[in-house]
Design an enzyme around this catalytic site. Structure first.
Site, PDB file in Angstrom:
ATOM      1  N   GLU A   3      -2.539  29.216  50.254  1.00  0.00           N
ATOM      2  CA  GLU A   3      -3.516  29.164  51.344  1.00  0.00           C
ATOM      3  C   GLU A   3      -4.803  28.526  50.820  1.00  0.00           C
ATOM      4  OE1 GLU A   3      -4.763  33.052  52.704  1.00  0.00           O
ATOM      5  OE2 GLU A   3      -6.431  32.185  53.811  1.00  0.00           O
TER       6      GLU A   3
ATOM      7  N   CYS B  63     -12.759  56.886  43.847  1.00  0.00           N
ATOM      8  CA  CYS B  63     -13.672  56.236  42.902  1.00  0.00           C
ATOM      9  C   CYS B  63     -15.079  56.846  43.015  1.00  0.00           C
ATOM     10  CB  CYS B  63     -13.637  54.723  43.084  1.00  0.00           C
ATOM     11  SG  CYS B  63     -14.010  53.874  41.538  1.00  0.00           S
TER      12      CYS B  63
ATOM     13  N   HIS C  27      -8.170  53.310  42.665  1.00  0.00           N
ATOM     14  CA  HIS C  27      -8.088  52.903  44.075  1.00  0.00           C
ATOM     15  C   HIS C  27      -6.635  52.900  44.550  1.00  0.00           C
ATOM     16  CE1 HIS C  27     -12.277  51.722  44.750  1.00  0.00           C
ATOM     17  NE2 HIS C  27     -12.269  51.412  43.478  1.00  0.00           N
TER      18      HIS C  27
ATOM     19  N   GLU D 142      -5.477  52.952  47.425  1.00  0.00           N
ATOM     20  CA  GLU D 142      -5.265  52.151  48.640  1.00  0.00           C
ATOM     21  C   GLU D 142      -4.733  50.754  48.323  1.00  0.00           C
ATOM     22  OE1 GLU D 142      -8.157  52.952  47.309  1.00  0.00           O
ATOM     23  OE2 GLU D 142      -9.749  51.515  47.735  1.00  0.00           O
TER      24      GLU D 142
END
Ligand code: GLN
Length: 544
Positions: free
Chosen positions: A139, A382, A516, A518
């Site tokens: 990209e 965090c 983290h 996520e």
């Protein structure tokens, strides 16, 4: 040899090239191909690590410790392929490498120029670090016509000649706007944008046309005629109801078929899209819903918490519930207790995410105290974990002036800057006055979990690896005092020096993590802690 797909954008920015790349990667994968996705960013920052989340959204961190553009998060979430340092490059990195080489005398006195030196470096980046792949999707950030993306566009043109046109396909994204007064969709911006591409020597093979309204066949024919592509290669891309519907929607419009056709591949296996239809079933048919309050600093720009938002949604998929997220500005909890109770009481779970700097920290600490005392499920990530330790130190361990050295010299530093730590490459060192970029504990690190802890049962193992991005650590000398106060340190670095996880046995779900989680959650493989947090929130929703 790997084939290359280059994704460009025209007319305006924010057309969702990142989601297009991620969806195309997922569709090729669903047909049994191996694909990797990369991103070229035309700005001059050496990496996105020092860019403000307000301007640029989240910084996504890879296992190998690169601070990258948030689009790499989409790529990972959609394909499950872990991104690497070599998957993201900025103009700043290209120029800084070239200037360093020039200073070393590597060019032997030659004149160093955009063509060929910068374009060669870009080509090397595209070709570098490719194992047994079928497709590399690249990209190109920015919009065709921007001055700063020109060297990239030129490098791609050269590359398509070097590799042979049969090994390269260009997918160009454009906007087909709707003019309400005329009641018409307009194809002219697309025509101009493709003409600009052809001016650079690139003929797009497939056009992805973003539009708010279905594009009628006559308009598609017009685009095909003026832009010199088959009508079937004019792909309509309407706004999707969920980002997880994009692979299915683009497949239905023929995107993967047209890309393969452009390569001359007629006999590709049919895609197995069950993974995506299952996810959409969970999006469309939730069996309940929960509301999570995220108490942070960058809440005005949800892109700053992109992976976090998705990981919460994945936790919802795992529990078959819809997750509503309330973005709450931590600063609003600094003065008024009533405000805090009014805003947080209806929450089924409270999450304090990562962040930098002191602003809003007292509000976060107040929210954590509320979650602790009211027994509302709490997840600290965090900085959120560090604040949970300060809350415990101040309110349970009797260290009234507990703080972190990140906020200044005053107070007792429960959290401090560590200057040495072990990584796979050996001892890492940093100094308090080092450059802002590249002085953090970054990337994947192992941690060991206490066998009978809540986290070990959530993970189903006592050995984990998670991604980090922080400068400060909880000082392990305070562990005994904090544990007396009720906070348990249930995860540590393998050498036992760095606290990784805290939890509370006297609370339904209270977990703080220094890393983290996520970043590693995927829609078809939700992260265990987000799955557990949403399950706890669901329990909470039944109580209130
Ligand atoms: N600011 C904190 C640190 O540097 C936490 C960082 C974060 O939350 N990512 O340690």
């Amino acid at each position: 040899m790997a084939r290359f797909i280059f994704i460009t954008g025209g007319v305006v920015s924010s057309l969702g090239k990142g989601l297009l790349a991620a969806s195309l990667g997922a569709l090729l994968q669903a047909r049994g191909y191996k694909a990797r996705i990369r991103k070229f960013d035309p700005y001059l920052n050496v990496d996105p690590g020092t860019m403000s989340p307000y301007q640029h959204g989240e910084v996504y961190v890879t296992d190998d410790g690169a601070e990258t553009d948030l689009d790499l998060g989409h790529y990972e979430r959609f394909t499950g392929v872990s991104a690497r340092q070599s998957d993201n490059v900025t103009s700043g990195r290209v120029y800084s490498d070239i200037i360093a080489k020039e200073r070393r005398g590597d060019y032997l006195g030659a004149t160093v120029q955009v063509i060929p030196h910068v374009t060669n470096a870009i080509k090397e980046f595209a070709l570098n670090d490719i194992d047994d792949l079928d497709f590399v999707i690249c990209e190109i950030g920015g919009t065709i016509g921007d001055i700063e993306s020109l060297p990239f566009v030129e490098a791609l043109r050269q590359l398509s000649n070097d590799l042979g046109r049969e090994n390269v396909v260009f997918v160009h994204t454009t906007l087909v706007p709707y003019i309400a007064a005329a009641g018409e969709l307009k194809t002219k911006p697309t025509q101009h944008s493709v003409r600009e591409m052809t001016g650079y020597g690139i003929q797009p093979d497939v056009l992805l046309c973003r539009s708010e309204h279905p594009i009628p066949p006559e308009e598609r024919a017009k685009i095909a005629l003026f832009c010199n592509v088959p009508e079937s290669a004019v792909i309509q891309a309407l706004d999707a109801r969920s980002i997880y519907d994009v692979p299915l929607a683009y497949h239905n419009e023929g995107l993967d078929r047209e890309v393969l056709r452009a390569f001359g591949i007629e006999d590709a296996p049919e895609p197995d899209l069950k993974r995506w239809t299952d996810i959409m079933d969970r999006v469309d048919n939730p069996e309940g819903e929960v509301t999570i309050g995220v108490v942070g600093k960058y809440v005005s720009l949800p892109d700053a918490y992109k992976s976090l938002r998705e990981a919460l949604v994945h936790g919802g998929f795992a529990n078959k519930v819809k997750v509503n997220i309330k973005w709450l500005d931590a600063e609003m909890f600094e003065s008024e207790d009533e405000e805090l109770a009014a805003k947080l009481e209806p929450m089924h779970g409270i999450l304090v995410p990562g962040g930098f700097g002191e602003r809003g920290s007292e509000g976060k600490i107040a929210a954590i105290k509320f979650a602790r005392t009211r027994k509302i499920p709490f997840f600290g990530i965090c900085l959120g974990m560090q604040m949970a330790c300060i809350e415990a130190a101040r309110n349970q361990a009797g260290i009234e002036d507990a703080t972190t050295t990140e906020f200044g010299e005053e107070g007792e530093p429960i959290i401090g800057l560590i200057t040495e730590w072990m990584s796979e490459e050996g001892l890492q060192k940093r100094s308090a006055d080092g450059d802002l970029g590249g002085t953090m504990r970054l990337g994947a690190y192992d941690a060991k979990l206490s066998p009978n802890s809540a986290v070990a049962s959530q993970y189903g193992t006592t050995e984990i690896s998670e991604r980090h991005r922080h400068r400060y650590e909880v000082n392990k000398n305070y562990i005994p005092k904090l544990e007396q106060g009720g906070l348990i340190f249930s995860g540590m670095s393998p050498d036992g020096l760095l606290p990784e996880i805290v939890e509370r046995p006297d609370h339904p779900w209270f977990i703080g993590v220094q890393f983290h989680p996520e970043l590693k959650s995927r829609p078809f493989d939700p992260h265990p802690l987000f799955k557990g947090f949403i399950a706890a929130a669901l329990e909470q929703s039944r109580l209130v």
